[in-house]
Every structure is written in structure tokens, then in C-alpha cells.
Design an enzyme around this catalytic site. Structure first.
Site, PDB file in Angstrom:
ATOM      1  N   ARG A   1     -41.276  41.810  25.407  1.00 46.57           N
ATOM      2  CA  ARG A   1     -40.627  41.048  24.324  1.00 46.57           C
ATOM      3  C   ARG A   1     -39.337  41.732  23.887  1.00 46.57           C
ATOM      4  O   ARG A   1     -38.332  41.090  23.602  1.00 46.57           O
ATOM      5  CB  ARG A   1     -41.593  40.885  23.130  1.00 46.57           C
ATOM      6  CG  ARG A   1     -40.921  40.330  21.883  1.00 46.57           C
ATOM      7  CD  ARG A   1     -41.886  39.757  20.859  1.00 46.57           C
ATOM      8  NE  ARG A   1     -43.083  40.543  20.659  1.00 46.57           N
ATOM      9  CZ  ARG A   1     -43.150  41.720  20.014  1.00 46.57           C
ATOM     10  NH1 ARG A   1     -42.058  42.241  19.501  1.00 46.57           N
ATOM     11  NH2 ARG A   1     -44.292  42.348  19.897  1.00 46.57           N
TER      12      ARG A   1
ATOM     13  N   TYR B   1     -25.760  18.874  15.520  1.00 46.40           N
ATOM     14  CA  TYR B   1     -26.966  18.499  16.264  1.00 46.40           C
ATOM     15  C   TYR B   1     -28.139  18.297  15.284  1.00 46.40           C
ATOM     16  O   TYR B   1     -28.350  19.123  14.391  1.00 46.40           O
ATOM     17  CB  TYR B   1     -27.282  19.591  17.298  1.00 46.40           C
ATOM     18  CG  TYR B   1     -28.648  19.450  17.913  1.00 46.40           C
ATOM     19  CD1 TYR B   1     -28.968  18.340  18.686  1.00 46.40           C
ATOM     20  CD2 TYR B   1     -29.632  20.402  17.695  1.00 46.40           C
ATOM     21  CE1 TYR B   1     -30.233  18.195  19.229  1.00 46.40           C
ATOM     22  CE2 TYR B   1     -30.902  20.272  18.241  1.00 46.40           C
ATOM     23  CZ  TYR B   1     -31.192  19.144  19.001  1.00 46.40           C
ATOM     24  OH  TYR B   1     -32.444  19.003  19.529  1.00 46.40           O
TER      25      TYR B   1
ATOM     26  N   ASP C   1     -21.233  26.377  18.281  1.00 37.10           N
ATOM     27  CA  ASP C   1     -22.203  25.886  19.262  1.00 37.10           C
ATOM     28  C   ASP C   1     -21.377  25.284  20.404  1.00 37.10           C
ATOM     29  O   ASP C   1     -20.787  24.215  20.274  1.00 37.10           O
ATOM     30  CB  ASP C   1     -23.115  24.840  18.601  1.00 37.10           C
ATOM     31  CG  ASP C   1     -24.179  24.316  19.561  1.00 37.10           C
ATOM     32  OD1 ASP C   1     -23.957  24.375  20.776  1.00 37.10           O
ATOM     33  OD2 ASP C   1     -25.216  23.823  19.076  1.00 37.10           O
TER      34      ASP C   1
ATOM     35  N   LYS D   1     -28.956  22.966  28.673  1.00 41.15           N
ATOM     36  CA  LYS D   1     -27.978  21.968  29.087  1.00 41.15           C
ATOM     37  C   LYS D   1     -27.161  22.492  30.279  1.00 41.15           C
ATOM     38  O   LYS D   1     -27.733  22.774  31.308  1.00 41.15           O
ATOM     39  CB  LYS D   1     -27.111  21.587  27.882  1.00 41.15           C
ATOM     40  CG  LYS D   1     -27.935  21.295  26.608  1.00 41.15           C
ATOM     41  CD  LYS D   1     -28.781  20.056  26.740  1.00 41.15           C
ATOM     42  CE  LYS D   1     -29.898  19.885  25.728  1.00 41.15           C
ATOM     43  NZ  LYS D   1     -29.826  20.471  24.430  1.00 41.15           N
TER      44      LYS D   1
HETATM   45  C1  LIG Z   1     -25.444  20.900  20.714  1.00 39.79           C
HETATM   46  C2  LIG Z   1     -26.872  21.341  20.746  1.00 39.79           C
HETATM   47  N1  LIG Z   1     -27.226  22.505  20.170  1.00 39.79           N
HETATM   48  C3  LIG Z   1     -28.507  22.946  20.165  1.00 39.79           C
HETATM   49  C4  LIG Z   1     -29.514  22.204  20.748  1.00 39.79           C
HETATM   50  C5  LIG Z   1     -30.938  22.704  20.707  1.00 39.79           C
HETATM   51  O1  LIG Z   1     -31.280  23.216  21.952  1.00 39.79           O
HETATM   52  P1  LIG Z   1     -32.762  23.208  22.571  1.00 39.79           P
HETATM   53  O2  LIG Z   1     -33.092  21.770  22.878  1.00 39.79           O
HETATM   54  O3  LIG Z   1     -32.605  24.061  23.790  1.00 39.79           O
HETATM   55  O4  LIG Z   1     -33.687  23.772  21.561  1.00 39.79           O
HETATM   56  C6  LIG Z   1     -29.197  20.993  21.364  1.00 39.79           C
HETATM   57  C7  LIG Z   1     -30.263  20.182  21.998  1.00 39.79           C
HETATM   58  O5  LIG Z   1     -30.082  19.022  22.328  1.00 39.79           O
HETATM   59  C8  LIG Z   1     -27.838  20.550  21.364  1.00 39.79           C
HETATM   60  O6  LIG Z   1     -27.481  19.385  21.930  1.00 39.79           O
END
Ligand SMILES: Cc1ncc(COP(=O)(O)O)c(C=O)c1O
Length: 451
Positions: free
Chosen positions: A81, A134, A211, A236
């Protein structure tokens, strides 16, 4: 020592001195300045042949614990971990790919990455966030952090707000500005440099987090635009094959103390990815540059085809100038904020204007089909190659209806304010053959609208 390893040693390790080596390579042979190109780093950094076996591809290290020769004397790993060879190798790759990065930290999902950052702010802090952040980030701020740590939040249209409005949103306890750019699903673009300058010249000096999931480190380098922290949902583009859920943070050398705090929380909270997922994500990251080029070229071609289709009301793709003053402004900002490696790929010279025919800018395209929900539904069940599904950033093309799928939890009135109408469709354009994608989209539009 290979040039790639030279570079690795400048970027590997992170905030915890125990993990300054990757794959068993110990020691830092002075900080070297040599920086290979993006694709070279993607393939080599964090991926050196295993010195004990010669294996070119790192083994998956499933052991949860590591032998100590005497108490505290070991090869840099104690318990998985806190540190695992595959995770550390991936973290080195990520720190190297995100330009300006020195520390990489991987987490079990993009969402647990978000949770860890927000928890690091402590009690009664205030964040300013882009308004159409998001949905999962919004949910964590409103439903978890607000209740559990008294986190206050101001959601602001950071694309259109004036400097005065942005500064007016800062309070004494503002600790973080949360930028997502482009936003989802209407692809609003935020001027990271401008917001970072405003934040850093304010007395509360909030950190600026970007992000960077939608653009990936290939199209945008937020740390070089002034951001303090970059976040990715690796689920993604970086993993890119729709088979891993994971997230990461990347921080510059100047934020060593913050990286250390987050490294502590990574272990203390324990939302860490498995060795297998880390290995898969690293394999995915090796082709990030190739995939992002093709995603961008295909998305641009699809966006242009949509622009010429009579069954389409509006196309949103920041790489295209579009037809309105605001889409042209967005296109100028996209051009200005391209990373150095994306500019090289596009062939942009210093002082060039954005090309009238557009330029590749990642793989996300949104559009409004002529009509309403019926036409949108019909489009989404008429495509042959675009699969109706949530998520994005994989090699395969996907299409979705934000109002009924990814953004269904937002009340209709708020959705309307954000421009998420019933005729809005979001595409994640994959890396299939361009002609096939265009043919698929055009036949589905004409089937849905009769135009
Ligand atoms: C722009 C963005 N940030 C964060 C996340 C969260 O990521 P995760 O689905 O890997 O938890 C997403 C998920 O769709 C996203 O589109």
C-alpha cells in the site's frame, strides 16, 4: 545507463525518499537535464529492463510485503500500500509525461484522487470550482466534503467571469481553485494561465488544480501554465483501453511539500491501485502520443463533417473556430494553450494564427442535433461504430446523451443553464479509420432527422 533511465532518475520517486528508485534501480546519479521527446518518454520512462532477469517488460509484482535484511533495511519497499514496484513505475511515467512534473501519485480511481486532494485541505476550507465540473467532483464537494469537513464551495463560470468576479470569489480561507478544462459535456475552455495568475497574486494564495483528463498530457501542460497540481482520471485517455479504473496526481518540483502531504494521505487513506492495474495503465500510457494524435485528427474530421450536416444545429469542438464570437475566442484560447508537443505535431510555428480549417484538440466532440430528445435517441441507436455508452478516452468510439446519462442527476433547470439540452450529444471519437467514422455519423444523423 540508457538516456531514458537518465531521465527517469530526474523524475522518479515522488515525495517519499524511500521510493526514489523504480524497478530496483537504486540511487540518483545527479539530476540530469536531458529531456527526450514525449513519445520516447512514454515508451521508456519507468519501463527499464529488469536488472535481475533482463525482462524487457516489467513483471507484475503481486507481493503485498517485502523482506527486510534487518529492521528497516530493504530494497525500498516494505508494504504494497505504501509502495509497489508497478505503481511506482507508473508514477514515474506519469511525472515524466506531464510537462513540468516531478512527483506522480497513482490512486484507485479518479474519484478517490479527488477525495484525497479535498481531504488534504483540512476543516473549514473554501474552494472555488468551475461551475460545470465533473458530476462526481461536484457530488464529493457537496455531499461528502461539505458535510464531513465543513468545506465551503463557490461554483463559478470560469470561462466567462471577469478578473474582478474571479478575485471577488476568493476568501481568506480559499485554499484551492478547481479547474477542469475543457468541461464536460459543453467543452467550455478555461484560461489556466489567467486564473493561476489571479490566484497566486491573491493574499490567500490558493493552490490551482487542473483536472487534465479530457486533453491528457499530450495536448495540454497545465503545470507550465501555472497550475500547482494536475489530476487525471487514468480511466480515460492515459490508460486508453477502457479496461482500468484509476486516477493520478502530478506535481512540480516546487510543490515538494504538498506532494509529501498527498503521498502521506495516499498511504494513510489507502485508495491505491493494484499492481495489475498499474501495469496495464503503464502499458496503455506507452502509446498515449500515438493515440492522442489519431483521436485529435479523427475528432477534427468528425467535427467538420458534423458542421456540414444539415441535421446538426451546433458543433462544439475547441479545435474549430465555429460560427460565433465565443467559439472563435475559445478556438484562439485552445491554440494559445496547446502543449509544446502538440504544437510540434500540428506543425505550429511561433506567432502562427490558428488555422481556419481547425486543428486537432483531443477526441471529445459535442453537438446539438436538429430536433429534441426523439432525434437524439434515434441517432444514438442508429450508429454502427459509435457505441452508446458512458465514459470516454478509449480507442473505440462512444456516444452518449448527457441529459439522460452522465448528467441525469443534475436538476433540469440547472442543466438548462449549463446548456445541457435534450438535443445535446457527446462523442468520444476513437482511433478507428476516419472515413468509417464519418460515414457512420452522417448516416445516423440522416436516419435520425430525415435531413
Ligand atoms: C473529468 C473527469 N474527472 C474525474 C473523473 C472521475 O474519474 P474515475 O471515473 O476514474 O473515478 C471523471 C470520470 O468520468 C472525469 O470525466
Amino acid at each position: 545507463m540508457t538516456p531514458a533511465l537518465d531521465l527517469l532518475l530526474t523524475t522518479a520517486g515522488g515525495a517519499n525518499g524511500h521510493h526514489r528508485h523504480v524497478n530496483g534501480h537504486n540511487g540518483v546519479n545527479g539530476l540530469k537535464k536531458r529531456v527526450d521527446g514525449f513519445g520516447t518518454r512514454a515508451v521508456h520512462v519507468g519501463s527499464e529492463p529488469d536488472p535481475s532477469t533482463g525482462a524487457v517488460i516489467p513483471a507484475i509484482s503481486l507481493s503485498t510485503t517485502y523482506r527486510q535484511e534487518s529492521i528497516g533495511v530493504h530494497k525500498g519497499y516494505e508494504y504494497s500500500r505504501a509502495g509497489n514496484p508497478n505503481r511506482n513505475a507508473l508514477e514515474a511515467t506519469l511525472a515524466s509525461l506531464e510537462a513540468g512534473g516531478a512527483y506522480g501519485l497513482a490512486f484507485a480511481s479518479g474519484s478517490s484522487t479527488t477525495a484525497t486532494v479535498l481531504q488534504s485541505l483540512g476543516p473549514n476550507a473554501h474552494v472555488v470550482s468551475v461551475n460545470d465540473v465533473y458530476g462526481g467532483t461536484f457530488r464529493y464537494i457537496r455531499r461528502v466534503a461539505a458535510e464531513n469537513q465543513g468545506l465551503e464551495a463557490t461554483f463559478l463560470d470560469l470561462e466567462n467571469a471577469t478578473d474582478e468576479e474571479i478575485v471577488a470569489s476568493f476568501r481568506d480561507n480559499t485554499k484551492l481553485i478547481w479547474i477542469e478544462s475543457p468541461t464536460n459535456p459543453t467543452l467550455r475552455l478555461i484560461d489556466i494561465k489567467r486564473v493561476a495568475n489571479l490566484a497566486h497574486s491573491h493574499p490567500s494564495r490558493p493552490l490551482v488544480l487542473v483536472d487534465n483528463t479530457f486533453l491528457s498530457p499530450f495536448y495540454s501542460s497545465p503545470l507550465l501554465l501555472g497550475a500547482d497540481i494536475v489530476l487525471h482520471s487514468l480511466t480515460k485517455y492515459i490508460n486508453g483501453h477502457s479496461d482500468v479504473v484509476m486516477g493520478a496526481l502530478i506535481l512540480p518540483e516546487s510543490n515538494a511539500d504538498i506532494a509529501q502531504k498527498l503521498r502521506f494521505l495516499q498511504n494513510a487513506i489507502g485508495a491505491v491501485p493494484s499492481a495489475y492495474d498499474s501495469w496495464l495503465a503503464q502499458r496503455g500510457a506507452k502509446t498515449l502520443h500515438l493515440r492522442m494524435k489519431q483521436h485529435g485528427l479523427n475528432a477534427l474530421a468528425v467535427a467538420r463533417a458534423l458542421e456540414s450536416a444539415s441535421g446538426v444545429e451546433e458543433v462544439i469542438y475547441p479545435g474549430l473556430p465555429g460560427k460565433t464570437a465565443s467559439s472563435k475566442r475559445k478556438n484562439e484560447l485552445a491554440w494559445r494553450s496547446l502543449s509544446a508537443h502538440a504544437r510540434k505535431f500540428i506543425g505550429a510555428e511561433e506567432g502562427d494564427r490558428p488555422p481556419a480549417e481547425g486543428f486537432p484538440f483531443s477526441g471529445m466532440v459535442s453537438f446539438r442535433i436538429r430536433g429534441g430528445q426523439t432525434e437524439a435517441d434515434r441517432f444514438l441507436t442508429s450508429t454502427r461504430l459509435f457505441t452508446l455508452a458512458e465514459s470516454l478516452g478509449g480507442v473505440e468510439s462512444l456516444a452518449e446523451h448527457p441529459a439522460q446519462m452522465t448528467h441525469a442527476s443534475i436538476p433540469p433547470a440547472e442543466r438548462a443553464l449549463l446548456g445541457i439540452g435534450d438535443n445535446l450529444i457527446r462523442l468520444s471519437v476513437g482511433i478507428e479509420e476516419q472515413d468509417d467514422l464519418i460515414e457512420d455519423i452522417l448516416q445516423a444523423i440522416s436516419n435520425a432527422t430525415g435531413l
